[in-house]
Design an enzyme around this catalytic site. Structure first.
Site, mmCIF file in Angstrom:
data_model
loop_
_atom_site.group_PDB
_atom_site.id
_atom_site.type_symbol
_atom_site.label_atom_id
_atom_site.label_comp_id
_atom_site.label_asym_id
_atom_site.label_seq_id
_atom_site.Cartn_x
_atom_site.Cartn_y
_atom_site.Cartn_z
ATOM 1 N N THR A 96 0.864 -1.181 0.000
ATOM 2 C CA THR A 96 0.000 0.000 0.000
ATOM 3 C C THR A 96 0.901 1.231 0.000
ATOM 4 O O THR A 96 1.614 1.490 0.968
ATOM 5 C CB THR A 96 -0.925 0.017 1.230
ATOM 6 O OG1 THR A 96 -1.783 -1.125 1.182
ATOM 7 C CG2 THR A 96 -1.775 1.280 1.256
ATOM 8 N N LYS A 171 -7.455 1.570 -2.780
ATOM 9 C CA LYS A 171 -7.071 1.143 -1.437
ATOM 10 C C LYS A 171 -7.229 2.280 -0.439
ATOM 11 O O LYS A 171 -7.598 2.070 0.723
ATOM 12 C CB LYS A 171 -5.620 0.637 -1.447
ATOM 13 C CG LYS A 171 -5.116 0.119 -0.083
ATOM 14 C CD LYS A 171 -5.913 -1.067 0.422
ATOM 15 C CE LYS A 171 -5.463 -1.510 1.817
ATOM 16 N NZ LYS A 171 -4.164 -2.193 1.825
ATOM 17 N N LYS A 239 0.092 4.899 8.782
ATOM 18 C CA LYS A 239 0.807 5.169 7.532
ATOM 19 C C LYS A 239 -0.165 5.303 6.370
ATOM 20 O O LYS A 239 -0.082 6.240 5.566
ATOM 21 C CB LYS A 239 1.813 4.045 7.267
ATOM 22 C CG LYS A 239 2.655 4.187 5.999
ATOM 23 C CD LYS A 239 2.054 3.480 4.775
ATOM 24 C CE LYS A 239 2.087 1.986 4.940
ATOM 25 N NZ LYS A 239 1.613 1.299 3.688
#
Length: 287
Positions: A96, A171, A239
């Site tokens: 990701t 995502k 994150k």
């Protein structure tokens, strides 16, 4: 096919195993060589001492590491994937990351005659172990069509969202929806616990109505019981939400809930909860 898999964390380790079990010839690389040796002892295949050596002669190279900087560390340089990848091979990034990095990698791969797709996943460690991940893909139609049967080894659903970068942006939407559900469940549980409601019965009732979600059915009970030593780590969700906020800023958008929960995780990380499951956000309400 001859494949390379770079990164054997809680996701990559089982994902690479599914590829080997599907009959592919898999060569793995991990920064911790002992982890790579353990993978080979369990699944067969081979390991290499650098990403470049792992990628040598591979038809497809998969990445599953931590963040943008980790991806660059294994892709670039004399020992990086692009130093060893053959012309015509396909580089697939399951990490990701930012969409900007995905677009950067597509250009870099093209310069050495390779191709690139971004393919972040959802489903967590359990989904990886069970081969039941959702794979969100950005890339050319032909490249995605070529990769999809291979990715099906661990992806129950492999879907192209658009050109390179579209997988990463999908995502981002996924993570925003997840933390919205988790924050809502956390706040709801505070009322439920104060009122003395039976939590298992509460979850059963809510699961039959409009509040039903994967997070409710799989995480509400553990949240209520204060169990967080599993699943998707808070430090990684922090994150990911940072990536979402960066993208929002580039698009001129404001995301109030995402900003709030990002700050909650920041505090939790400072308090030593970074390795806990991301549902640990409930602790910020309890305190």
């Amino acid at each position: 096919m001859k494949l390379a898999f770079i990164g054997l964390g809680v996701m990559g380790f089982p994902m690479a195993g599914h590829l080997q079990q599907a009959g592919h010839d898999v060569c793995v690389y991990n920064r911790n060589a002992d982890k790579a040796a353990d993978w080979v002892s369990r699944h067969g295949g081979t390991s290499a001492g650098t990403p470049a050596l792992a990628a040598k002669d591979a038809d497809m190279v998969m990445l599953c590491v931590g963040n943008d900087d980790d991806v660059r560390a294994v892709v670039y340089g004399d020992d990086g994937v692009l130093a060893g990848i053959k012309a015509g091979a396909l580089l697939v990034d399951h990490t990701t990351t930012s969409a900007i990095l995905a677009e950067e990698l597509a250009v870099a791969a093209n310069k050495v005659g390779a191709r690139f797709i971004d393919a972040p996943v959802s489903g967590g460690q359990l989904g990886a172990e069970n081969g039941a991940l959702t794979v969100m893909v950005g890339g050319g139609e032909a490249d995605v069509a070529e990769a999809s049967p291979v990715l099906a080894a661990y992806g129950k659903k492999v879907t192209r969202l658009g050109p390179v970068g579209a997988g990463q942006r999908c995502k981002m939407v996924n993570q925003i929806c997840v933390i919205g559900a988790v924050q809502g469940i956390a706040e709801g549980l505070m009322i439920a616990k104060k009122a003395g409601l039976d939590i298992p019965i509460l979850i059963e009732v809510l699961a039959g109505g409009a509040a039903q979600s994967w997070q409710l059915q799989n995480r509400a009970q553990t949240m209520a019981e204060g169990e967080f030593d599993f699943g998707f780590a808070a430090q990684w969700m922090h994150k990911d939400l940072g990536i979402c906020l960066d993208e929002a800023e580039q698009q001129g958008l404001t995301l109030p809930l995402t900003e709030h929960v990002h700050k909650v995780y920041e505090t939790l990380l400072a308090d030593g909860f970074g390795r806990c499951d991301s549902t640990v956000v409930i602790k910020s309400l309890e305190s």
